[in-house]
Design an enzyme around this catalytic site. Structure first.
Site, mmCIF file in Angstrom:
data_model
loop_
_atom_site.group_PDB
_atom_site.id
_atom_site.type_symbol
_atom_site.label_atom_id
_atom_site.label_comp_id
_atom_site.label_asym_id
_atom_site.label_seq_id
_atom_site.Cartn_x
_atom_site.Cartn_y
_atom_site.Cartn_z
ATOM 1 N N LYS A 12 3.065 -15.404 1.844
ATOM 2 C CA LYS A 12 3.262 -16.106 0.572
ATOM 3 C C LYS A 12 4.751 -16.427 0.469
ATOM 4 O O LYS A 12 5.435 -16.025 -0.481
ATOM 5 C CB LYS A 12 2.751 -15.212 -0.582
ATOM 6 C CG LYS A 12 2.717 -15.890 -1.946
ATOM 7 C CD LYS A 12 1.641 -16.950 -2.090
ATOM 8 C CE LYS A 12 1.767 -17.664 -3.424
ATOM 9 N NZ LYS A 12 0.867 -18.827 -3.557
ATOM 10 N N ASP B 293 -3.058 -18.146 -0.192
ATOM 11 C CA ASP B 293 -4.059 -18.797 -1.052
ATOM 12 C C ASP B 293 -4.763 -19.920 -0.296
ATOM 13 O O ASP B 293 -5.985 -20.064 -0.349
ATOM 14 C CB ASP B 293 -3.424 -19.296 -2.362
ATOM 15 C CG ASP B 293 -2.148 -20.109 -2.169
ATOM 16 O OD1 ASP B 293 -1.605 -20.133 -1.044
ATOM 17 O OD2 ASP B 293 -1.697 -20.739 -3.148
ATOM 18 N N ASP C 183 -12.268 -8.992 4.226
ATOM 19 C CA ASP C 183 -13.568 -8.949 3.546
ATOM 20 C C ASP C 183 -14.165 -10.350 3.449
ATOM 21 O O ASP C 183 -15.368 -10.540 3.628
ATOM 22 C CB ASP C 183 -13.433 -8.365 2.127
ATOM 23 C CG ASP C 183 -13.715 -6.869 2.085
ATOM 24 O OD1 ASP C 183 -13.506 -6.202 3.126
ATOM 25 O OD2 ASP C 183 -14.130 -6.362 1.026
ATOM 26 N N TYR D 249 0.815 -1.212 0.000
ATOM 27 C CA TYR D 249 0.000 0.000 0.000
ATOM 28 C C TYR D 249 0.853 1.267 0.000
ATOM 29 O O TYR D 249 0.436 2.302 -0.507
ATOM 30 C CB TYR D 249 -0.909 0.029 1.235
ATOM 31 C CG TYR D 249 -2.258 -0.610 1.045
ATOM 32 C CD1 TYR D 249 -2.380 -1.927 0.619
ATOM 33 C CD2 TYR D 249 -3.422 0.102 1.312
ATOM 34 C CE1 TYR D 249 -3.621 -2.509 0.461
ATOM 35 C CE2 TYR D 249 -4.668 -0.479 1.157
ATOM 36 C CZ TYR D 249 -4.769 -1.782 0.737
ATOM 37 O OH TYR D 249 -5.997 -2.355 0.587
ATOM 38 N N ASP E 67 -6.361 -6.970 3.811
ATOM 39 C CA ASP E 67 -7.493 -6.280 3.181
ATOM 40 C C ASP E 67 -8.431 -7.315 2.558
ATOM 41 O O ASP E 67 -9.641 -7.286 2.753
ATOM 42 C CB ASP E 67 -6.979 -5.314 2.111
ATOM 43 C CG ASP E 67 -8.113 -4.601 1.382
ATOM 44 O OD1 ASP E 67 -9.020 -4.094 2.071
ATOM 45 O OD2 ASP E 67 -8.088 -4.573 0.140
HETATM 46 C C1 IPM Z 1 -10.491 -1.175 3.969
HETATM 47 C C2 IPM Z 1 -10.755 -0.527 2.630
HETATM 48 C C3 IPM Z 1 -9.624 0.452 2.329
HETATM 49 C C4 IPM Z 1 -8.340 -0.347 2.237
HETATM 50 C C5 IPM Z 1 -9.828 1.317 1.069
HETATM 51 C C6 IPM Z 1 -11.144 2.075 1.132
HETATM 52 C C7 IPM Z 1 -8.683 2.249 0.838
HETATM 53 O O1 IPM Z 1 -10.909 -1.482 1.637
HETATM 54 O O2 IPM Z 1 -10.427 -0.455 4.977
HETATM 55 O O3 IPM Z 1 -10.369 -2.403 4.004
HETATM 56 O O4 IPM Z 1 -8.016 -0.894 1.167
HETATM 57 O O5 IPM Z 1 -7.648 -0.459 3.245
HETATM 58 MG MG MG Z 2 -10.920 -3.472 2.345
#
Ligand code: IPM
Ligand code: MG
Length: 364
Positions: A191, A223, A251, A141, A247
């Site tokens: 990884k 993975d 999710d 990042y 990240d």
């Molecule tokens: C998160 C989001 C952010 C990230 C974006 C909005 C920049 O996806 O907080 O997970 O990638 O960290």
């Molecule tokens: Mg995110």
């Protein structure tokens, strides 16, 4: 002595959900005498519209002068065509970096009454309670060099994944500390079969693990972890990983619970903690009294726990949320036949009502 809380509602449904969390915090404040003092500032697209920048200096100054920051969400179609450095998301990345919030804590808990909301079979997710610790201020990042340039008559773009041993050590150490308070298991995800960064990550993690003989530290390739999360998520307790992998996996973990609108997060590391829901800004339903405020309300609970060391207040809020869910109140994202469909404000009201008369102990 009052405790200043910076409010950054941001874009989309951010203001809708932050408003409810503030109402909840005010009630806890009165009950426990915390002397909270709220002050609002701009971030994201609304900050771009007002000041030309996604993270204005005044916002950063307010955050630095506060005990904690409560953030709604950033982003929306209105700013999608802006260049990367000028987008609302740049404000979020900048505030994480500026406040040195290297640790992003994302608990993924499956509420017993919401098992049906998961796309996975009930027995796979029932009782799921996992905790992702994502490194937040390093890795690909922020790595340099990065860019996009003309190349062979076309274009090419590049980013750099980079971690130094110190960055790895501090996040793995934190994950081990957290695991001590839980089941004592940490899975470090990398990884290492392909990336030098990951090979270093694994070496450092192993070394840190030796300082925690009471914690069982394992390693997994990213993975495989992505696969194991949907195959058998309950094998995990604490997962620690780098910025990009975290990240993605967070999710995935959020969706296991079926209810991204329920999941809070805390970003820690510097002297001021930042708390935000895991979900995005949902511009399509902004300002319509439809958003689920629970993730932000639970983020406020994390704020009390980690920044104000007010365990009692945190447990009061968590208890009130569980009660309201058990009673069948659902915002549109989680509504199913037989449950009570409510809007953002009514959900907030129900939680306030459940808080009334609650004490930390009896409602934990
Ligand atoms: C998160 C989001 C952010 C990230 C974006 C909005 C920049 O996806 O907080 O997970 O990638 O960290
Ligand atoms: Mg995110």
């Amino acid at each position: 002595m009052s405790a200043k809380i910076a409010l950054l509602p941001g874009d989309g449904i951010g203001p809708d959900v932050v408003q409810e969390a503030v109402r909840v915090l005010r009630v806890v404040d009165v009950k426990l005498g915390l002397k909270l003092d709220f002050e609002e500032a701009l971030i994201g697209g609304t900050a771009i519209d007002a000041t030309g920048r996604p993270l204005p200096d005044e916002t950063l100054e307010l955050c630095r002068a506060s005990r904690a920051v409560l953030l709604g969400a950033v982003g929306g179609p209105k700013w999608d065509d802006f260049s990367k450095a000028d987008r609302p998301e740049a404000g979020l990345l900048a505030i994480r970096k500026e406040l040195e919030l290297f640790a992003n804590l994302r608990p993924a808990v499956c509420f017993p009454d919401l098992i049906g909301a998961s796309t996975l079979r009930p027995e796979v997710v029932e009782g799921l309670d996992l905790f992702i610790v994502r490194e937040l201020t390093g890795g690909i990042y922020f790595g340099e060099p990065r860019g996009c340039e003309p190349h062979d008559g076309g274009e090419r773009a590049y980013n750099t994944m980079v971690y130094d041993a110190g960055e790895i050590e501090r996040i793995v150490r934190l994950a081990c500390e957290i695991a001590r308070e839980r089941s004592g298991k940490v899975c470090s995800v990398d990884k290492a079969n392909v990336l030098e960064v990951s090979a270093l990550w694994r070496r450092v993690a192993t070394r840190v693990g030796e300082d925690y003989p009471d914690v069982e530290l394992t390693h997994m390739y990213v993975d495989n972890c992505a696969m194991q999360l949907v195959r058998n998520p309950k094998q995990f307790d604490v997962i620690v990983t780098g910025n990009l992998f975290g990240d993605i996996l967070s999710d995935e973990a959020a969706m296991l619970t079926g209810s991204i609108g329920m999941l809070p997060s805390a970003s820690l590391g510097g002297s001021v903690g930042l708390y935000e829901p895991v979900h995005g800004s949902a511009p399509d339903i902004a300002g319509q009294d439809k958003a689920n405020p629970v993730a932000t309300i639970l983020s406020a609970a994390m704020l009390l726990r980690y920044s104000l060391e007010c365990l009692e207040g945190a447990e009061m809020i968590e208890g009130a949320v569980s009660k309201v869910i058990a009673k069948g109140y659902r915002t549109a994202d989680l509504h199913e036949p037989g449950t009570k469909l409510v809007g953002t404000r009514d959900m907030g009201d129900a939680i306030l009502e459940a808080l009334d008369g609650a004490t930390g102990e009896s409602d934990a």
